[in-house]
Design an enzyme around this catalytic site. Structure first.
Site, PDB file in Angstrom:
ATOM      1  CG  ASP A  68      -7.013   9.690   0.922  1.00 38.97           C
ATOM      2  OD1 ASP A  68      -6.834   9.322   2.102  1.00 38.97           O
ATOM      3  OD2 ASP A  68      -7.876   9.171   0.178  1.00 38.97           O
ATOM      4  CE1 TYR A  84      -3.826  -2.335   0.581  1.00 38.19           C
ATOM      5  CE2 TYR A  84      -2.524  -3.212   2.408  1.00 38.19           C
ATOM      6  CZ  TYR A  84      -3.603  -3.310   1.539  1.00 38.19           C
ATOM      7  OH  TYR A  84      -4.466  -4.382   1.632  1.00 38.19           O
ATOM      8  CG  HIS A 112      -6.850   5.305   1.032  1.00 42.25           C
ATOM      9  ND1 HIS A 112      -7.623   6.436   1.172  1.00 42.25           N
ATOM     10  CD2 HIS A 112      -7.508   4.333   1.739  1.00 42.25           C
ATOM     11  CE1 HIS A 112      -8.681   6.168   1.922  1.00 42.25           C
ATOM     12  NE2 HIS A 112      -8.625   4.905   2.279  1.00 42.25           N
ATOM     13  CG  ASN A 169     -14.735   4.067   5.328  1.00 41.09           C
ATOM     14  OD1 ASN A 169     -15.850   4.535   5.575  1.00 41.09           O
ATOM     15  ND2 ASN A 169     -14.536   3.198   4.349  1.00 41.09           N
ATOM     16  CG  PHE A 196      -5.472  -2.436   7.596  1.00 41.96           C
ATOM     17  CD1 PHE A 196      -5.011  -2.433   6.289  1.00 41.96           C
ATOM     18  CD2 PHE A 196      -5.001  -3.418   8.468  1.00 41.96           C
ATOM     19  CE1 PHE A 196      -4.106  -3.392   5.850  1.00 41.96           C
ATOM     20  CE2 PHE A 196      -4.105  -4.378   8.037  1.00 41.96           C
ATOM     21  CZ  PHE A 196      -3.645  -4.361   6.721  1.00 41.96           C
ATOM     22  CG  ASN A 236     -12.117   1.036   6.710  1.00 40.65           C
ATOM     23  OD1 ASN A 236     -11.628   1.930   6.027  1.00 40.65           O
ATOM     24  ND2 ASN A 236     -12.891   0.088   6.201  1.00 40.65           N
TER      25      ASN A 236
END
Length: 242
Positions: free
Chosen positions: A91, A14, A19, A112, A64, A66
């Site tokens: 972002d 990632y 993101h 989120n 993560f 969320n």
């Protein structure tokens, strides 16, 4: 003490995602002199240091995106801080690539990570949003957000990350409008013009007095010497000279 939390997803797969631009921003700040190596704490990796005499805790939640609020909320409570001591960097789909906005509180806009921060920290923290642009179609949003920045994005991405790090003192001191101008200039934009100073109200001019009022108040009026008004005043005041 100020917590600057960059939002993103942990893991090498990632690292280059749009993101993860929040992670990229705090990485840029951490590379400046005076910050400790990254270590694990509060369900995050953290780095401690000082900026312009203020103690700063950099955070990259490892829960993560969320569940970002779990990590930031834990650190906030550990240090007995309030939402006013938190800056979240993340972002923003609804801003053009490279554009930034900074404000306190507000809605989550469907993000989120921000939903999680609101739930665990309250809403009154500062939010530095970094535009990644919208793909134009709702069905493409997921792939756009979790896709890597394109090579063409380096034109604004690297200068913007450097500008955030170079001007982090403004972030710490709450000089938000000055910081926004610096970040806008870094990506080739035009800074916001300064608002003109508000005009101070002028005191009202004293109302002029009529010849009759001046005479009644004991002042020496400027009496006309000829014409109908002169004749009337002579009759009223008996032709006396002052």
């Amino acid at each position: 003490m100020l917590i600057i939390a960059g939002l993103g997803n942990p893991g090498a797969q990632y690292a280059g995602n749009r993101h993860n631009v929040g992670f990229m921003a705090v990485d840029a700040i951490q590379r400046r002199a005076g910050f400790s190596p990254w270590s694990k704490k509060f369900k995050a990796v953290i780095s401690e240091g000082e900026i312009d005499g203020e103690k700063v805790l950099l955070m990259k939640p490892q829960t993560f995106m969320n569940l970002s609020g779990e990590a930031v909320g834990e650190a906030m409570r550990f240090y007995k801080l309030t939402p006013a001591n938190i800056v979240a960097i993340y972002d923003e789909l609804d801003l053009p690539p490279g554009r930034t906005r900074l404000k306190t509180a507000g809605g989550h806009g469907g993000h989120n990570g921000i939903k999680s921060l609101d739930a665990h920290c309250g809403k009154d923290y500062r939010r530095l949003r970094i535009g990644i642009g919208h793909p134009g179609n709702k069905e493409l949003v997921h792939g756009h957000v979790l896709g890597d920045f394109a090579k063409s994005d380096k034109v604004w991405l690297e200068p913007l990350m450097n500008a955030i790090a170079d001007n982090a003192g403004m972030l710490v001191k709450g000089e938000d409008s000055q910081l926004m101008n610096k970040l806008t200039l870094a990506v080739g934009g035009k800074p916001e013009p300064e608002k003109p100073a508000a005009k101070q109200p002028q005191p009202p001019k004293p109302a002029g007095q009529s010849h009759i009022r001046q005479a009644r108040n004991g002042g020496k009026p400027n009496l006309p010497t000829s014409g109908p008004m002169a004749e009337m005043l002579k009759k009223m005041f008996g032709g006396k000279e002052n």
